[in-house]
Design a protein around this motif. Structure first.
Motif, mmCIF file in Angstrom:
data_model
loop_
_atom_site.group_PDB
_atom_site.id
_atom_site.type_symbol
_atom_site.label_atom_id
_atom_site.label_comp_id
_atom_site.label_asym_id
_atom_site.label_seq_id
_atom_site.Cartn_x
_atom_site.Cartn_y
_atom_site.Cartn_z
ATOM 1 N N PHE A 330 0.887 -1.164 0.000
ATOM 2 C CA PHE A 330 0.000 0.000 0.000
ATOM 3 C C PHE A 330 0.927 1.215 0.000
ATOM 4 O O PHE A 330 1.446 1.624 1.028
ATOM 5 C CB PHE A 330 -0.882 -0.048 1.240
ATOM 6 C CG PHE A 330 -1.867 1.084 1.356
ATOM 7 C CD1 PHE A 330 -2.151 1.937 0.286
ATOM 8 C CD2 PHE A 330 -2.541 1.300 2.541
ATOM 9 C CE1 PHE A 330 -3.065 2.973 0.401
ATOM 10 C CE2 PHE A 330 -3.463 2.342 2.683
ATOM 11 C CZ PHE A 330 -3.718 3.174 1.611
ATOM 12 N N GLU A 331 1.132 1.805 -1.172
ATOM 13 C CA GLU A 331 2.174 2.814 -1.328
ATOM 14 C C GLU A 331 1.717 4.232 -1.014
ATOM 15 O O GLU A 331 2.428 4.991 -0.353
ATOM 16 C CB GLU A 331 2.749 2.752 -2.744
ATOM 17 C CG GLU A 331 3.424 1.417 -3.045
ATOM 18 C CD GLU A 331 4.304 1.487 -4.267
ATOM 19 O OE1 GLU A 331 4.438 2.582 -4.854
ATOM 20 O OE2 GLU A 331 4.860 0.442 -4.651
ATOM 21 N N GLU A 332 0.542 4.592 -1.517
ATOM 22 C CA GLU A 332 0.067 5.967 -1.298
ATOM 23 C C GLU A 332 -1.443 5.968 -1.109
ATOM 24 O O GLU A 332 -2.142 5.081 -1.603
ATOM 25 C CB GLU A 332 0.433 6.871 -2.488
ATOM 26 C CG GLU A 332 1.926 7.113 -2.670
ATOM 27 C CD GLU A 332 2.220 7.998 -3.872
ATOM 28 O OE1 GLU A 332 1.265 8.565 -4.435
ATOM 29 O OE2 GLU A 332 3.393 8.098 -4.253
ATOM 30 N N GLY A 333 -1.933 7.001 -0.425
ATOM 31 C CA GLY A 333 -3.366 7.171 -0.248
ATOM 32 C C GLY A 333 -3.747 7.269 1.212
ATOM 33 O O GLY A 333 -3.279 6.477 2.037
ATOM 34 N N GLU A 334 -4.592 8.217 1.534
ATOM 35 C CA GLU A 334 -5.062 8.387 2.904
ATOM 36 C C GLU A 334 -6.512 8.860 2.904
ATOM 37 O O GLU A 334 -6.943 9.594 2.017
ATOM 38 C CB GLU A 334 -4.202 9.420 3.651
ATOM 39 C CG GLU A 334 -2.817 8.940 4.009
ATOM 40 C CD GLU A 334 -2.053 9.989 4.816
ATOM 41 O OE1 GLU A 334 -1.052 9.602 5.443
ATOM 42 O OE2 GLU A 334 -2.474 11.172 4.817
ATOM 43 N N ILE A 335 -7.246 8.395 3.901
ATOM 44 C CA ILE A 335 -8.601 8.890 4.140
ATOM 45 C C ILE A 335 -8.622 9.496 5.542
ATOM 46 O O ILE A 335 -8.146 8.870 6.497
ATOM 47 C CB ILE A 335 -9.638 7.759 4.038
ATOM 48 C CG1 ILE A 335 -9.674 7.197 2.615
ATOM 49 C CG2 ILE A 335 -11.025 8.260 4.425
ATOM 50 C CD1 ILE A 335 -10.660 6.064 2.439
ATOM 51 N N LEU A 336 -9.172 10.691 5.656
ATOM 52 C CA LEU A 336 -9.243 11.365 6.948
ATOM 53 C C LEU A 336 -10.670 11.317 7.485
ATOM 54 O O LEU A 336 -11.640 11.447 6.730
ATOM 55 C CB LEU A 336 -8.788 12.823 6.816
ATOM 56 C CG LEU A 336 -7.379 13.043 6.260
ATOM 57 C CD1 LEU A 336 -7.103 14.551 6.140
ATOM 58 C CD2 LEU A 336 -6.324 12.370 7.124
ATOM 59 N N ASN A 337 -10.802 11.128 8.789
ATOM 60 C CA ASN A 337 -12.135 11.134 9.398
ATOM 61 C C ASN A 337 -12.547 12.552 9.777
ATOM 62 O O ASN A 337 -11.859 13.523 9.436
ATOM 63 C CB ASN A 337 -12.170 10.201 10.610
ATOM 64 C CG ASN A 337 -11.196 10.628 11.708
ATOM 65 O OD1 ASN A 337 -10.702 11.770 11.709
ATOM 66 N ND2 ASN A 337 -10.926 9.725 12.639
ATOM 67 N N ASP A 338 -13.665 12.662 10.490
ATOM 68 C CA ASP A 338 -14.188 13.974 10.853
ATOM 69 C C ASP A 338 -13.226 14.766 11.738
ATOM 70 O O ASP A 338 -13.264 16.004 11.763
ATOM 71 C CB ASP A 338 -15.533 13.823 11.577
ATOM 72 C CG ASP A 338 -16.591 13.215 10.667
ATOM 73 O OD1 ASP A 338 -16.410 13.321 9.429
ATOM 74 O OD2 ASP A 338 -17.564 12.637 11.186
ATOM 75 N N LYS A 339 -12.358 14.057 12.439
ATOM 76 C CA LYS A 339 -11.399 14.712 13.328
ATOM 77 C C LYS A 339 -10.049 14.916 12.653
ATOM 78 O O LYS A 339 -9.053 15.190 13.310
ATOM 79 C CB LYS A 339 -11.237 13.894 14.598
ATOM 80 C CG LYS A 339 -12.521 13.787 15.416
ATOM 81 C CD LYS A 339 -12.299 12.983 16.686
ATOM 82 C CE LYS A 339 -13.605 12.872 17.483
ATOM 83 N NZ LYS A 339 -13.398 12.074 18.727
ATOM 84 N N ASN A 340 -10.042 14.754 11.330
ATOM 85 C CA ASN A 340 -8.841 14.984 10.535
ATOM 86 C C ASN A 340 -7.708 13.998 10.868
ATOM 87 O O ASN A 340 -6.534 14.316 10.745
ATOM 88 C CB ASN A 340 -8.329 16.420 10.698
ATOM 89 C CG ASN A 340 -7.612 16.903 9.445
ATOM 90 O OD1 ASN A 340 -7.972 16.534 8.331
ATOM 91 N ND2 ASN A 340 -6.586 17.722 9.629
ATOM 92 N N LYS A 341 -8.104 12.803 11.300
ATOM 93 C CA LYS A 341 -7.132 11.749 11.575
ATOM 94 C C LYS A 341 -7.179 10.690 10.471
ATOM 95 O O LYS A 341 -8.247 10.413 9.911
ATOM 96 C CB LYS A 341 -7.404 11.101 12.934
ATOM 97 C CG LYS A 341 -7.113 12.020 14.116
ATOM 98 C CD LYS A 341 -7.284 11.275 15.434
ATOM 99 C CE LYS A 341 -6.920 12.178 16.606
ATOM 100 N NZ LYS A 341 -7.057 11.455 17.910
ATOM 101 N N VAL A 342 -6.026 10.094 10.200
ATOM 102 C CA VAL A 342 -5.933 9.091 9.128
ATOM 103 C C VAL A 342 -6.669 7.815 9.530
ATOM 104 O O VAL A 342 -6.521 7.313 10.655
ATOM 105 C CB VAL A 342 -4.459 8.763 8.816
ATOM 106 C CG1 VAL A 342 -4.377 7.669 7.753
ATOM 107 C CG2 VAL A 342 -3.717 10.006 8.349
ATOM 108 N N VAL A 343 -7.483 7.301 8.613
ATOM 109 C CA VAL A 343 -8.226 6.063 8.824
ATOM 110 C C VAL A 343 -7.542 4.928 8.058
ATOM 111 O O VAL A 343 -7.167 5.098 6.895
ATOM 112 C CB VAL A 343 -9.685 6.207 8.339
ATOM 113 C CG1 VAL A 343 -10.440 4.897 8.535
ATOM 114 C CG2 VAL A 343 -10.371 7.358 9.074
ATOM 115 N N LYS A 344 -7.386 3.802 8.708
ATOM 116 C CA LYS A 344 -6.777 2.648 8.036
ATOM 117 C C LYS A 344 -7.720 2.108 6.970
ATOM 118 O O LYS A 344 -8.942 2.199 7.081
ATOM 119 C CB LYS A 344 -6.451 1.551 9.045
ATOM 120 C CG LYS A 344 -5.349 1.918 10.024
ATOM 121 C CD LYS A 344 -5.048 0.764 10.973
ATOM 122 C CE LYS A 344 -3.906 1.116 11.919
ATOM 123 N NZ LYS A 344 -3.612 -0.001 12.846
#
Length: 440
Positions: A330-344
């Motif tokens: 998994f090289e690149e990519g991020e999803i942020l939640n409502d609190k601006n934290k990275v979600v796995k």
């Protein structure tokens, strides 16, 4: 198969000497059992292989040698028997006494493969000649539901498209029980929508479940003209025929195994005197990852039990190893939640239950492989093999499968900015790694 640490060479050499002596003794017993079956008290092992004499009705079942036309053939692989060259197919010690060649005898009774030269072109010629013999022919084209890209041959589909074709999607019993047959059929119709066989009938198949085998028997007994079962090696053609014979109260005589090219020539099977089918040689899976390993590891690639789902919650920069063969990153990519934290991100690996999966950091992937390549299982038969990196970029939200020929597939929900890679060993024809619509 035993594995040793490199720091204990003396112990390793001692065990290897013992293993070599055991193998030599086993070969001696195997050869003696194949040569002489008269007296077990003299240290010989009886070879039971008189298939044609056991059928309840003559002319039914494996009729390879029933009519006595031409030279005698092995009832297990269909190859003409010969006594001159042990390194070529069909070799026997005594043609009169034996129904199985030495190769099939070892596979059937000891699950051991006799290495012999098998010419891939011969298989293609056989299929080409079949197509020219008669106008009225039905083909049963067997594909592996776990390796659709690797078990399809587009040139073969074009070759048989002018004849009657039924597509048999085999091993569906090994899919998770939650998947409905209707959904699998819809998936297969869509998968073959761009094929010359797009209008062919599709049947879900299993050599284990009687309801599937019974449906195939009904098809086989519905016509009285030439029928041939064809497909890639290890797609399960011979196992299906043996299951049909068993359910039809006949002897399942065709040799099946984890090895490629078990069937070497046409074998005629009669279900009644008017309904018969020919089992044909399977074409080698050139694009299958098993090609990069020794046959002793092939149990890791050919599914015999329900597929296993393993889910990993990953962040970018993490890698999953398939034993010592290949790895997913998994090289690149991020999803942020409502609190601006990275979600796995969840990745679902559908693999053989025996296949070990291991997580590590992507930066350490190559060093991890080099450090452990001698002890990981399954592993490459040639440690000097290079690798090919297959990269996938996504610019939209979609549900995706990535299929690796021989290893199963990975399911996940892609999103814009995601980048993945799958690294596989370089082989002569390459290992197929392909993005597909989700099956599950």
């Amino acid at each position: 198969m035993k594995f040793f640490n490199d720091d204990n060479e003396e112990k390793k050499d001692g065990f290897l000497d013992i293993e070599k002596k055991v193998e030599e003794l086993e070969n001696k017993i195997l050869n003696s059992s194949h040569i002489n079956t008269e007296d077990m008290n003299k240290g010989k092992v009886k070879q039971v292989s008189k298939v044609s004499l056991k059928e309840v009705e003559p002319g039914i079942g494996n009729t390879t040698n029933y009519y006595g036309e031409g030279p005698k053939k092995c009832v297990g692989c269909g190859k003409e028997m010969q006594t001159t060259d042990e390194k070529t197919p069909g070799y026997v010690i005594d043609i009169e006494k034996q129904d199985y060649c030495l190769r099939c005898f070892k596979i059937k009774n000891y699950n051991r493969l006799v290495e012999q030269e098998i010419n891939d072109k011969d298989f293609i010629d056989i299929l080409d000649n079949i197509n020219k013999e008669k106008e009225k022919i039905r083909y049963y084209y067997v594909v592996d539901i776990f390796d659709l890209p690797g078990s399809r041959l587009e040139w073969l589909e074009k070759l048989i498209s002018s004849k009657e074709v039924i597509i048999l999607a085999n091993k569906v019993d090994l899919l998770p029980k939650s998947i409905k047959n209707k959904k699998v059929l819809e998936y297969l119709k869509d998968y073959f929508s761009n094929s010359v066989l797009k209008n062919s009938k599709i049947m879900l198949m299993s050599s284990i479940k009687e309801e599937y085998v019974f449906n195939l028997i009904l098809e086989l007994r519905s016509v009285n003209y030439d029928q041939y079962i064809i497909g890639i090696s290890n797609a399960g053609k011979s196992s299906l025929i043996n299951s049909c014979l068993r359910l039809n109260q006949q002897i399942p005589s065709i040799v099946t195994s984890k090895y490629v090219n078990t069937t070497l020539d046409k074998i005629k099977i009669n279900f009644t005197k008017d309904n018969y089918i020919y089992d044909t040689p399977g074409l080698i899976k050139h694009n299958h990852i098993a090609i990069a390993t020794a046959p002793s590891f092939w149990d890791y690639f050919f599914f015999q039990k329900e597929i296993k789902q393993v889910t990993f919650q990953l962040l970018k920069g993490q890698t999953i190893f398939y034993g010592g063969l290949a790895w997913f990153s998994f090289e690149e990519g991020e999803i942020l939640n409502d609190k601006n934290k990275v979600v796995k991100t969840s990745f679902h690996f559908y693999v053989n239950k025996r296949m070990p999966l291991h997580r590590t950091k992507s930066l350490n992937a190559m060093s991890y492989f080099k450090k452990h390549r001698q002890s990981l299982t399954p592993r490459l038969k040639d440690i000097s093999l290079g690798f090919k990196k297959n990269e996938f970029y996504f610019d939209k939200n979609e549900n995706v499968d990535i299929n690796i020929s021989g290893l199963g597939w990975i399911n996940f929900k892609a999103y814009p900015g995601m980048k993945l890679s799958i690294t596989v060993p370089k082989t002569e024809f390459g290992v197929i790694v392909k993005k597909l619509k989700p099956l599950i």
